[in-house]
Design an enzyme around this catalytic site. Structure first.
Site, PDB file in Angstrom:
ATOM      1  N   TYR A  26     -14.455 -12.378   0.129  1.00  0.00           N
ATOM      2  CA  TYR A  26     -15.226 -11.204  -0.306  1.00  0.00           C
ATOM      3  C   TYR A  26     -16.412 -11.604  -1.180  1.00  0.00           C
ATOM      4  CZ  TYR A  26     -11.672  -8.097   1.580  1.00  0.00           C
ATOM      5  OH  TYR A  26     -10.840  -7.432   2.429  1.00  0.00           O
ATOM      6  N   ARG A  37       0.821  -1.219   0.000  1.00  0.00           N
ATOM      7  CA  ARG A  37       0.000   0.000   0.000  1.00  0.00           C
ATOM      8  C   ARG A  37       0.855   1.270   0.000  1.00  0.00           C
ATOM      9  NH1 ARG A  37      -5.528  -0.678   1.819  1.00  0.00           N
ATOM     10  NH2 ARG A  37      -6.215  -2.486   0.686  1.00  0.00           N
ATOM     11  N   ASP A  77      -6.612  -3.292  -7.525  1.00  0.00           N
ATOM     12  CA  ASP A  77      -7.184  -3.908  -6.330  1.00  0.00           C
ATOM     13  C   ASP A  77      -7.349  -5.391  -6.575  1.00  0.00           C
ATOM     14  OD1 ASP A  77      -8.422  -2.809  -3.668  1.00  0.00           O
ATOM     15  OD2 ASP A  77      -9.637  -4.511  -4.290  1.00  0.00           O
TER      16      ASP A  77
END
Ligand code: CP3
Length: 357
Positions: free
Chosen positions: A155, A28, A78
């Protein structure tokens, strides 16, 4: 022809070759802690609009490299682009993180899933990789990445983030055959995605198994490790000097370092709950080790950051027979939006300076 690499420390370390000093990049490293990132994001309108625009994705990828002498760039994208391309409908709610419009709940949902087309459904990612490679102009290598099958399944089934993973764990417990079907098609998609990024120009590839550590050991082996092993064995990533090293990062993967080191991957990324000397010893020289400063260290004062960087470097060396070879310095997980950019500079300089021979 792409420009020859000016700084190849990162790739050399992944191949366990000698380096002038230990390479460092940060998970990140492009993100909200940088004011220039927030400005680009405001211009784009949203995170997804930015990630889907190759020029803007390239711009934010390069932003941390303009400030700090990092040894690698990571594609700005992502992990959830893959399930989005499989038709789940990714969106973000401010302050709540990622969500899917059409989560996967039943065997019928799973039966409808297919591997997306890399150049049509995910062409914007491959365009970003090509654009970034061109703009990097050989300064540092570019890392491509994907989520692990288990982490993506979390997810996909939960429909977003979760506190206890009750839906995805229930599916695995109630209908393991359906869960394996979901993980199988997702693994095929991950392999195709990483391979396409490699062909588009990514010089190293990282799999983020962010949620493997929430599983019991028996379930980790059955639902996460098995698929990481399949990726390591089957992912086409070139041969010889042109081979793109594969890094398997996992939060909470300390109990499985031996298994990950024998998977066929070139490197294992660990979090801060394991001593690097222990990770290096248990990996037994089979792979490079990436990690593992607690990201919260970046909130501390520069002296403490410097000291802790030295401690991590020395710990790796102690477990690696007195040599720094085969270590890529990183945090044990990603950076946070309220971290001070200056502290990143302190860390990167400390790693280079303290490991210089
Ligand atoms: O490391 C990098 O600089 C590359 C970019 C990158 C992003 N996401 C950008 C991003 C990478 C490698 C990821 C991977 C990712 N995405 C993971 C695995 C890595 C990890 O941290 O374990 C996961 C679990 C996701 C899913 C996801 N996407 C989450 C949980 C969030 C945060 C939501 C929030 O609001 O904090 C995102 C969004 C996201 N991905 C952001 C960034 C910079 C923040 C978006 C913004 O600007 O608002």
């Amino acid at each position: 022809m792409p420009a020859p690499l000016k700084n190849d420390r990162f790739l050399r370390a992944l191949r366990r070759e000698p380096v002038d000093c230990t390479p460092v990049w940060l998970m990140r490293q492009a993100g909200r802690y940088l004011p220039e990132y927030r400005a680009t994001r405001a211009k784009a309108g949203s995170f997804l609009a930015m990630a889907k625009n190759p020029e803007l994705a390239c711009e934010v990828t390069l932003q941390p490299l303009r400030r700090f002498p990092l040894d690698a760039a990571i594609l700005f994208s992502d992990i959830l682009t893959v399930p989005d391309a499989m038709g789940l409908g990714l969106y973000f709610v401010e302050g709540e993180g990622p969500k899917f419009e059409r989560p996967i709940r039943t065997a019928a949902d799973i039966a409808r899933l297919a591997v997306p087309d890399m150049e049509t459904d995910l062409g914007y990612v491959m365009d970003a990789v090509r654009t970034i490679r061109r703009e990097l102009d050989g300064s540092v290598p570019l890392i491509g990445f994907s989520g692990s099958p288990w982490t993506l399944a979390c997810y996909m089934v939960e429909g977003g983030g979760s506190d206890n993973y009750s839906k995805v764990k229930s599916l695995a417990l109630n209908d393991p055959a359906a869960m394996h079907k979901l993980l199988d098609v997702t693994t095929d998609a991950v392999i195709a995605y990483l391979s396409a990024q490699h062909q588009a120009g990514a010089q190293a590839l990282q799999v983020f198994d962010t949620w493997g550590g929430v599983l019991s050991p028996a379930m980790y082996r059955e639902f996460s490790l098995r698929y990481l092993q399949r990726i390591a064995a089957e992912l086409p990533r070139g041969e010889g000097a042109g081979r793109a090293p594969l890094i398997l990062f996992g939060k909470g993967n300390a109990p499985y370092v031996e298994d990950l080191a024998s998977s066929g991957a070139e490197a294992v990324g660990v979090d801060w709950t394991i001593e690097l000397s222990d990770a290096a010893r248990r990996a037994g020289g089979k792979v490079a080790i990436q990690g593992n400063l607690d990201p919260v260290t970046l909130y501390a004062e520069p002296d403490a950051i410097h000291r802790e960087a030295g401690r991590a470097l020395d710990s790796y060396r102690d477990g690696n027979g007195g040599s720094r070879e085969g270590h890529v310095f990183n945090l044990g997980h990603g950076m946070s939006p309220d971290m001070k950019p200056e502290h990143v500079g302190v860390l990167v300089d400390a790693v280079h300076q303290l490991s210089m021979r």
